[in-house]
Structures are given as structure tokens and as C-alpha cells.
Design an enzyme around this catalytic site. Structure first.
Site, short mmCIF file in Angstrom:
data_model
loop_
_atom_site.label_atom_id
_atom_site.label_comp_id
_atom_site.label_asym_id
_atom_site.label_seq_id
_atom_site.Cartn_x
_atom_site.Cartn_y
_atom_site.Cartn_z
N ARG A 1 -11.18 -12.37 64.46
CA ARG A 1 -11.06 -10.99 64.92
C ARG A 1 -10.77 -10.07 63.75
O ARG A 1 -10.09 -10.48 62.79
CB ARG A 1 -9.91 -10.87 65.93
CG ARG A 1 -10.18 -11.63 67.21
CD ARG A 1 -9.03 -11.54 68.15
NE ARG A 1 -7.76 -11.82 67.49
CZ ARG A 1 -6.59 -11.45 67.97
NH1 ARG A 1 -6.52 -10.78 69.09
NH2 ARG A 1 -5.48 -11.75 67.33
N SER B 1 -4.78 -19.22 60.13
CA SER B 1 -3.95 -20.11 60.94
C SER B 1 -4.22 -21.58 60.69
O SER B 1 -4.63 -22.33 61.59
CB SER B 1 -4.13 -19.76 62.41
OG SER B 1 -3.91 -18.38 62.56
N ASP C 1 -0.61 -17.44 62.06
CA ASP C 1 -0.61 -16.68 63.33
C ASP C 1 0.78 -16.64 63.98
O ASP C 1 1.17 -15.64 64.59
CB ASP C 1 -1.66 -17.19 64.33
CG ASP C 1 -1.66 -18.69 64.52
OD1 ASP C 1 -0.87 -19.38 63.85
OD2 ASP C 1 -2.48 -19.20 65.31
#
Ligand code: BGC
Length: 499
Positions: free
Chosen positions: A108, A177, A230
Site C-alpha cells: 500500500r 514487515s 508493521d
């Protein structure tokens, strides 16, 4: 004449007996097979047992491993990685910041406007992109070039619509992440891949520099001021809104947790000085292991066939990438040992064909005839006409898989609370401030918790069961949507001046 009649009658009786014998035999065989399928379920259920006693052992093991991972590098399967985040955003951050969130099969790009004075963060502009499968195991150059190109498209679109000059330097928080060993807030070396990624030449490289190089190549003027896991992004956002937040946990494709640790407890980095006296530690708890974890032959087979065998043992029992496949393995064994699914169970032999969201949908089907289960078996697994009785067994398998996962996850969370003295084990009074019990907030992000209500209910219930009602009243598990991305932008803002 009488003899003929007698003969015919005798013949009929023999035929009837033979037919009855065949039917009875068939019925007995089918019952035996059905019983075998039920036995497979029972054995699996026993293997997954998570009594309160066992969960408490997992809690203790988690806390012990946390200590060991903080004492020395390699001292535990828990890496307990330093994030170099010693203070969390305080609400004074102002300006427009970008974030790039890479952690699963999607990534994203976000743009966040911060107004300062602890203001609410208005909905960020977000764009989601699927990572093409071939890039998940290609070269690091291809992967980062692809990401930089998508970021460029996003930035250009946004620039067109805003007052910002296109060539003005932009500041970005990079949520990456996977386990990285950080050298500073904005740099870190990839230790290994998880969740099905295997871009081998990236291991050992500073991923923030890889991204910066790709962005420069793409003609972007962007600086990475924060490289974060994350979990750390989620903690930052949750803490922005609620200062009692002490830890963050992700239950998505993968699983992990981070929390705020006292610097003097990080023995492996003696002399580490921070202004706040604390630092966010990325536990990488997906790799946690303990002999108290209830492991079945299905877990062992899943691990053996995975690209990261002997790694991420906790993650493989808990996270969204794997739950569906554990259930599929049990159903496949049932299909092999019985005919309860008829002849159409071939697809059950295909790894990862049963994704966790499908498994969740079957588990949560509350229609009396389990219509949704029937639809998914027919449409996704090409198993038409599965009887209602067999569909009920499918639901029970999903339940066992998810209940174990959620209860172990709960034990993990309580393990962290124990390590930081918030589990009430020093007496409820030990966690009091000014006579009031201390509130403890744990931020949670990830579709498994947010969207799978049975997982969430089992987890919440187990946390209360382990802690006891009185202590549990002061522990809040809070869903923090989009925390990993927005939190990275917040951290990029907070750390943009002291690189
Ligand atoms: C990674 C972690 C990450 C977690 C959740 C795990 O596989 O190792 O770094 O935080 O997934 O996305």
C-alpha cells in the site's frame, strides 16, 4: 406342486437374505468409515488441546524467551529486535508525509496529512497494489523497482491534485514487515524472508537503501526517515490516540508483536541510552517456539513442505497464511480414510487451495443447512453434494484450528503483559497508579482479528480466562485499522529532523 412353492419361497428367502446381508455389510462399512472420519477429527482435537494449564505454560515460556532474546543475540528463537524508536509520536507532527507498506501479497502507498496539536488524522489517501507472484521470488532490484514505480504513479497523481511542487523533497516512512536488524531508525538489514517471499539477494541488504536507490532511479525525490515493522507502525498510531498503549500485535497473513521495553532491560545492548529510557522492541514472535505448544502431525507436514522449514513455528499455527491450509490437511486425511466427501475430494490434495477467509466463511455459516459451507465446497473445492452431516464435520475442523490459534495468540499477549508486569501476577494492586488499577491497551491490526469474529471471540475470551476477570477488566484489546501504514507516516514525521 407343494415342493415347487416351497422351493420358490426358499429361493426368495435366500435372495432377500443375501440382499439384506449386502445392505447391512455396506451400512456397516459406511458406518466404519464415518467412524474413522470422526476419529480423525477427535485425534486432531486432542492434539490441539489448549487447557488453561497449558496456556499458562505458554505464557511463562513467552516471558522467559523474551528475557533470553533481550539478553543476547541468538539467545532465543525470539529475536527481540531493536527498532531505535525511543519515543512515540506525540501529536505535534505537522505536514504531509508518505508511507509505503510492504508486508504481504499486497502493498500500500499512503499519503497522510498531519495537523499537529494531537489533531485527528483525517482519512489518508491510500492505494493498494498486488505484488505480482513472480516478484515475490525474483531479484531485489525487480521488486524495489516495481514498488518505486507504483509510488511514483501515486505521487504524481497526488501532486497533480495538490499545491505541492513535484520536485520538492518528500518524506516517507517505510513499513517493511519482515525481520530486519536495524542500525538506526531509518536503516536495517533484512535477516530473512517470511510469508512465502524468497527474494534471496535481498537478504543481508539494507532495504531502506534498496528502496531509496530504486526511487532515485525512478526520478523521485523521496527520503526514507523511518524504516519500521508493521507492529511498530501500529503501536505508533494507537499510542498517538491513547497513551496507555504499550504493545501492538498483528494477526494478518503473518503474526508478530512489539512493545515498549525499558532500555536497562535490553542487556544485549548495554549502555544503550535513550531520552525516554525506553525503546520499542520488535519481538518477531512468529518464530517463537516452546515444547508446550500443541503441535500435530498436520503442523509438522505443513512445516516440512514450507520454504522456511523449522522457522516461524508460532506463525504457522496462528496466522492467516496458514490456518486454511491446516484445516485442508485434516479434511484431506478424512477424505483419504473415509468416503464422507464422495469421490470429489481430489482438490483437497492441493496445498493452500483453502484460503483462510474461505475457511472463516464456512466456520461462521449459521444457516441450518450450512448452505455457505456447501457453496464453498462446490465452487472453490469442486466438491458438490457433500452431505449435511459431513458439512458439520467440516465446520468442526475449522473450529478446532481457529480456537487453538486464537487461544495461543492470547497466551502470547499475556506473555508480553507478564514480561512488563501488567498481568496482575504481582497482585492486582501492583499495577495501580494513584490507587486506581493501571489501564493497559494492546493495539491489534490485521484481518484475522478484525474480520474473523470467531477468532476474535476465542482470543478475547482466552485473555480473560488466563488473566482472571479482575485483571482483564483493565486490559483493552483495541483494533487499530491501517495502523501499520499511518503509523509509519507518523514516525517518518517524528524522525524527519534527526536523521
Ligand atoms: C514477519 C513480521 C511481521 C509479521 C506480520 C511476520 O511474518 O516476520 O516482521 O510483523 O509477519 O506482518
Amino acid at each position: 406342486m407343494g415342493r415347487v412353492v416351497f422351493g420358490v419361497a426358499l429361493g426368495c428367502a435366500v435372495v432377500t437374505c443375501a440382499i439384506a446381508a449386502v445392505l447391512v455389510g455396506r451400512r456397516a462399512r459406511s458406518q466404519r468409515k464415518w467412524r474413522r472420519a470422526v476419529e480423525v477429527l477427535r485425534e486432531f482435537e486432542d492434539g490441539c488441546a489448549t487447557s488453561i494449564g497449558r496456556l499458562k505454560q505458554v505464557v511463562d515460556a513467552m516471558a522467559v524467551e523474551m528475557h533470553a532474546g533481550l539478553a543476547s543475540d541468538g539467545g532465543s528463537k525470539l529475536k527481540m529486535l531493536l527498532s531505535f524508536i525511543d519515543s512515540l509520536p506525540n501529536g505535534n507532527e505537522i505536514g504531509t508525509y508518505y508511507a509505503l507498506d510492504l508486508g504481504g501479497t499486497n502493498f500500500r502507498v499512503l499519503r497522510v496529512r498531519l495537523g499537529g496539536k494531537g489533531s485527528m488524522i483525517s482519512s489518508p489517501q491510500v492505494e493498494r497494489q498486488a505484488i505480482p507472484r513472480e516478484l515475490m521470488s525474483g531479484t531485489s532490484e525487480d521488486l524495489f523497482d516495481f514498488i518505486a514505480m507504483k509510488l511514483k504513479q501515486f505521487v504524481e497523481q497526488e501532486d497533480d491534485a495538490s499545491e505541492k511542487k513535484p520536485d520538492e523533497e518528500k518524506v516517507l516512512g517505510f513499513t517493511f514487515s519482515f525481520p530486519i536488524r536495524q542500525m538506526s531508525v531509518s536503516s536495517g538489514i533484512l535477516i530473512k524472508w517470511t510469508k512465502g517471499f524468497s527474494v534471496e539477494d535481498a537478504v543481508g541488504k539494507d532495504v531502506a537503501r534498496c528502496l531509496e536507490e530504486a526511487m532515485t532511479k525512478a526520478g523521485l525525490n523521496v527520503r526514507v526517515t523511518a524504516l519500521v515493522n508493521d507492529t511498530v507502525g501500529t503501536l505508533a498510531l494507537a499510542h498517538y490516540y491513547d497513551e496507555d498503549t504499550v504493545a501492538a500485535v498483528i494477526f494478518g497473513t503473518g503474526t508478530n508483536a512489539c512493545y515498549v521495553e525499558r532500555t536497562d532491560a535490553i542487556i544485549k545492548c548495554q549502555g544503550l541510552l535513550t531520552n525516554s529510557g525506553g525503546m520499542v522492541v520488535n519481538m518477531e514472535w512468529g518464530n517463537f517456539w516452546s515444547s508446550h505448544l500443541p503441535r500435530t502431525s498436520y503442523d509438522i507436514a505443513l512445516d516440512d513442505e514450507s520454504p522456511n522449514c523449522n522457522d516461524q513455528g508460532f506463525e504457522k499455527m496462528i496466522s492467516g497464511m496458514y490456518l486454511g491450509d491446516i484445516a485442508r490437511r485434516v479434511l484431506y486425511r478424512m477424505a483419504q480414510e473415509s468416503d464422507i466427501f464422495g469421490n470429489g475430494a481430489y482438490n483437497l490434495s492441493i496445498r493452500f487451495i483453502l484460503r483462510t477467509p474461505l475457511m472463516a466463511a464456512m466456520h461462521e455459516d449459521d444457516s441450518p443447512d450450512l448452505r455457505e459451507v456447501g457453496r464453498i465446497l462446490t465452487e472453490n473445492l469442486q466438491m458438490p453434494d457433500v452431505s449435511l452431516k459431513a458439512r458439520r464435520l467440516v465446520v468442526r475442523v475449522c473450529d478446532v484450528v481457529t480456537r487453538r490459534a486464537a487461544r495461543l495468540a492470547a497466551a502470547g499477549i499475556v506473555g508480553i503483559l507478564k514480561k512488563i508486569g501488567r498481568d496482575g501476577s504481582g497482585g492486582v494492586a501492583s499495577g495501580r497508579t494513584k490507587g486506581r488499577p493501571r489501564r493497559t491497551v494492546v493495539a491489534i491490526e490485521g484481518g484475522l482479528y478484525a474480520n474473523y469474529s470467531m477468532f476474535r471471540e476465542y482470543l478475547n475470551e482466552a485473555v480473560a480466562e488466563i488473566l482472571g476477570e479482575e485483571v482483564a477488566q483493565n486490559v483493552v484489546l483495541r483494533v487499530t485499522e491501517d495502523g501499520s501504514g499511518i503509523g509509519a507516516a507518523l514516525l517518518a514525521a517524528a524522525y524527519s529532523s534527526n536523521r
